[in-house]
Design a protein around this motif. Structure first.
Motif, short mmCIF file in Angstrom:
data_model
loop_
_atom_site.label_atom_id
_atom_site.label_comp_id
_atom_site.label_asym_id
_atom_site.label_seq_id
_atom_site.Cartn_x
_atom_site.Cartn_y
_atom_site.Cartn_z
N GLU A 165 0.83 -1.20 0.00
CA GLU A 165 0.00 0.00 0.00
C GLU A 165 0.87 1.25 0.00
O GLU A 165 0.56 2.23 -0.69
CB GLU A 165 -0.92 0.01 1.22
N TYR A 166 1.95 1.24 0.76
CA TYR A 166 2.86 2.38 0.82
C TYR A 166 3.48 2.64 -0.54
O TYR A 166 3.53 3.77 -1.01
CB TYR A 166 3.93 2.12 1.88
N VAL A 167 3.95 1.56 -1.20
CA VAL A 167 4.57 1.70 -2.52
C VAL A 167 3.53 2.22 -3.52
O VAL A 167 3.83 3.09 -4.33
CB VAL A 167 5.17 0.34 -2.97
N ASP A 168 2.31 1.67 -3.44
CA ASP A 168 1.24 2.14 -4.34
C ASP A 168 0.95 3.62 -4.11
O ASP A 168 0.76 4.38 -5.06
CB ASP A 168 -0.04 1.33 -4.13
N ALA A 169 0.91 4.02 -2.84
CA ALA A 169 0.63 5.43 -2.53
C ALA A 169 1.75 6.32 -3.06
O ALA A 169 1.47 7.40 -3.60
CB ALA A 169 0.48 5.61 -1.02
#
Length: 101
Positions: free
Chosen positions: A62-66
């Motif tokens: 999720e962090y990478v996607d954000a």
């Protein structure tokens, strides 16, 4: 008297040996319980680490996607500004051309 002493000594020695054996059994039980608790603790720790890893992977994703989304938005903003600047330059060129005419 020696015979009476020998008769009394034998059961006393037997009780002493039994007491030592019982003490060793108790000590082994205590040691076994501690080892069992340590093994259970290691198992619980392994489960906790596995649960953490399972929870960590989606959070990292999720962090990478954000971050990727943020970069896309930033590129879109930069692209829009460059496009606006180009349009402004074109309008300025047209206005100068019309003024020259």
């Amino acid at each position: 008297a020696e015979e009476e002493y020998a008769d009394a000594e034998a059961p006393a020695k037997e009780e002493y040996v039994d007491a030592q054996a019982n003490q060793q059994i108790v000590q082994l039980n205590i040691t076994g319980s501690r080892e069992e608790e340590a093994e259970e603790g290691e198992e619980e720790e392994a489960v906790a680490e596995e649960e953490y890893a399972d929870a960590e992977a989606p959070a990292k994703e999720e962090y990478v996607d954000a971050q990727a989304n943020q970069q896309i938005v930033q590129l879109n903003i930069t692209g829009s500004r460059e496009e606006e600047a180009e349009e402004g330059e074109e309008e300025e060129a047209v206005a100068e051309e019309e003024y020259a005419d």
